[in-house]
Scaffold this motif. Sequence first.
Motif, PDB file in Angstrom:
ATOM      1  N   ILE A  77      37.328  40.208  27.842  1.00 48.78           N
ATOM      2  CA  ILE A  77      37.168  40.361  26.399  1.00 48.78           C
ATOM      3  C   ILE A  77      37.570  39.099  25.641  1.00 48.78           C
ATOM      4  O   ILE A  77      37.118  38.887  24.511  1.00 48.78           O
ATOM      5  CB  ILE A  77      38.015  41.563  25.878  1.00 48.78           C
ATOM      6  N   THR A  78      38.370  38.232  26.239  1.00 55.60           N
ATOM      7  CA  THR A  78      38.951  37.127  25.460  1.00 55.60           C
ATOM      8  C   THR A  78      37.910  36.193  24.845  1.00 55.60           C
ATOM      9  O   THR A  78      37.915  35.998  23.622  1.00 55.60           O
ATOM     10  CB  THR A  78      40.005  36.359  26.281  1.00 55.60           C
ATOM     11  N   PRO A  79      36.982  35.603  25.603  1.00 54.14           N
ATOM     12  CA  PRO A  79      35.981  34.767  24.918  1.00 54.14           C
ATOM     13  C   PRO A  79      34.970  35.597  24.149  1.00 54.14           C
ATOM     14  O   PRO A  79      34.443  35.149  23.120  1.00 54.14           O
ATOM     15  CB  PRO A  79      35.313  34.006  26.074  1.00 54.14           C
ATOM     16  N   ILE A  80      34.689  36.812  24.639  1.00 50.82           N
ATOM     17  CA  ILE A  80      33.689  37.668  24.001  1.00 50.82           C
ATOM     18  C   ILE A  80      34.149  38.106  22.610  1.00 50.82           C
ATOM     19  O   ILE A  80      33.351  38.174  21.666  1.00 50.82           O
ATOM     20  CB  ILE A  80      33.402  38.902  24.883  1.00 50.82           C
TER      21      ILE A  80
ATOM     22  N   LEU B  88      26.851  41.597  23.523  1.00 44.91           N
ATOM     23  CA  LEU B  88      28.079  41.107  24.151  1.00 44.91           C
ATOM     24  C   LEU B  88      28.587  42.173  25.115  1.00 44.91           C
ATOM     25  O   LEU B  88      28.676  43.347  24.748  1.00 44.91           O
ATOM     26  CB  LEU B  88      29.143  40.811  23.101  1.00 44.91           C
ATOM     27  N   ILE B  89      28.954  41.780  26.324  1.00 47.67           N
ATOM     28  CA  ILE B  89      29.467  42.710  27.322  1.00 47.67           C
ATOM     29  C   ILE B  89      30.740  42.129  27.909  1.00 47.67           C
ATOM     30  O   ILE B  89      30.756  40.986  28.378  1.00 47.67           O
ATOM     31  CB  ILE B  89      28.435  42.962  28.435  1.00 47.67           C
TER      32      ILE B  89
ATOM     33  N   TYR C  88      32.488  47.115  25.546  1.00 50.73           N
ATOM     34  CA  TYR C  88      33.778  46.698  26.106  1.00 50.73           C
ATOM     35  C   TYR C  88      34.221  47.728  27.145  1.00 50.73           C
ATOM     36  O   TYR C  88      34.535  48.868  26.814  1.00 50.73           O
ATOM     37  CB  TYR C  88      34.785  46.565  24.970  1.00 50.73           C
ATOM     38  N   CYS C  89      34.233  47.305  28.410  1.00 53.33           N
ATOM     39  CA  CYS C  89      34.585  48.186  29.525  1.00 53.33           C
ATOM     40  C   CYS C  89      36.039  47.994  29.940  1.00 53.33           C
ATOM     41  O   CYS C  89      36.470  46.865  30.201  1.00 53.33           O
ATOM     42  CB  CYS C  89      33.687  47.907  30.727  1.00 53.33           C
ATOM     43  N   ALA C  90      36.782  49.085  29.987  1.00 53.04           N
ATOM     44  CA  ALA C  90      38.166  49.071  30.464  1.00 53.04           C
ATOM     45  C   ALA C  90      38.468  50.450  31.030  1.00 53.04           C
ATOM     46  O   ALA C  90      37.723  51.409  30.811  1.00 53.04           O
ATOM     47  CB  ALA C  90      39.131  48.727  29.329  1.00 53.04           C
TER      48      ALA C  90
END
Length: 339
Positions: free
Chosen positions: A137-140, A130-131, A158-160
């Motif tokens: 991020i919401t559906p992931i 998962l990326i 998770y990239c932020a």
Amino acid sequence: MDEDIIAKVEGASEATEEPIVMYLKISNVSDETASIRSYSLVNASAGVPLPEFSAGSHIIVRVTGSIWRQYSLVNTPGLSDHYLISVLREQEGRGGSQWIHENWKVGDIIETDGPANNFKLDESAGRVILIAGGIGITPILSMARRLQQIGTEYHLYYCARSVEETAHYAAIVNSTLGRNVTFIHNKGTKGGRLDVSGLLSDRKEDCHVYVCGPHGLVEAVKGATRGWPPETVHYELFGADPSAIRCREGDSEFTVTIGSTGESFAVPAGRSILRVLADNGVKVSKLCEEGYCGSCLTPVVSGKPDHRDSVLTQAERNSGELIALCCSRAESENLILDL
């Protein structure tokens, strides 16, 4: 539905092209980051369970008047007591998210349609990558929760920009999800980006990848998985694909026929099927009108679509059974639509 509840919904009596399926009440509002706010929604009819949803699903909410927006469900599939959505306040957007941030409050009743799913999780996969980037991020996150439920091996990247700009950070690190999540924070760092090519260079046979986020991230994943079987690569866009060419030199006129009535209409070059139908009084659900939300997907009875959307998988395109009326055209002289 009680009449007093209907009366509380702003603009509930206004005409709209969207079907009203549910009235939901905002039960909780919380700030995830300085620009992302989460809303917990319950059935306005107390004690009535909500329709179940699958990982990757979304609901369509009426913001105000004729403005509708689509938001992914963040919480665990299988729950029927509430829906959780997160809304990024987009300063350069079309105004819907800003209106929600400024006006929605606990106790408000909102109109919704759904849930629906154009970003389905294949639960038969042996391993899942998962990326997510930013609000992607919401559906992931809902997918991660479902994979944990069914015991499938997965890892979430998770990239932020920073911890402070990471939505649902506390919910992740304070739960068992945290064991399967790698955060990539690149604010103020050099090289602090996800190495997509390296991550996806060695694919296991039963592995699937899902990505949602900025266009650049999605394109990087698509590029790194060119050798993967197409049915194992899944992505969702939160905006129009800038590389998509909706109007092309050489486009020619064709006709569309309404299967239920036999009415036919000419669709000239430079005009969408959706707009031609609207001009002739045929109402079709629509939101983005740019080919990425899936709200106008319509079954095709006969004819060959010329797909120009960012929603359908290659297998769905090959089947010719659906068409996005807002952007796609026809390779055949006539399309008969199941309308």
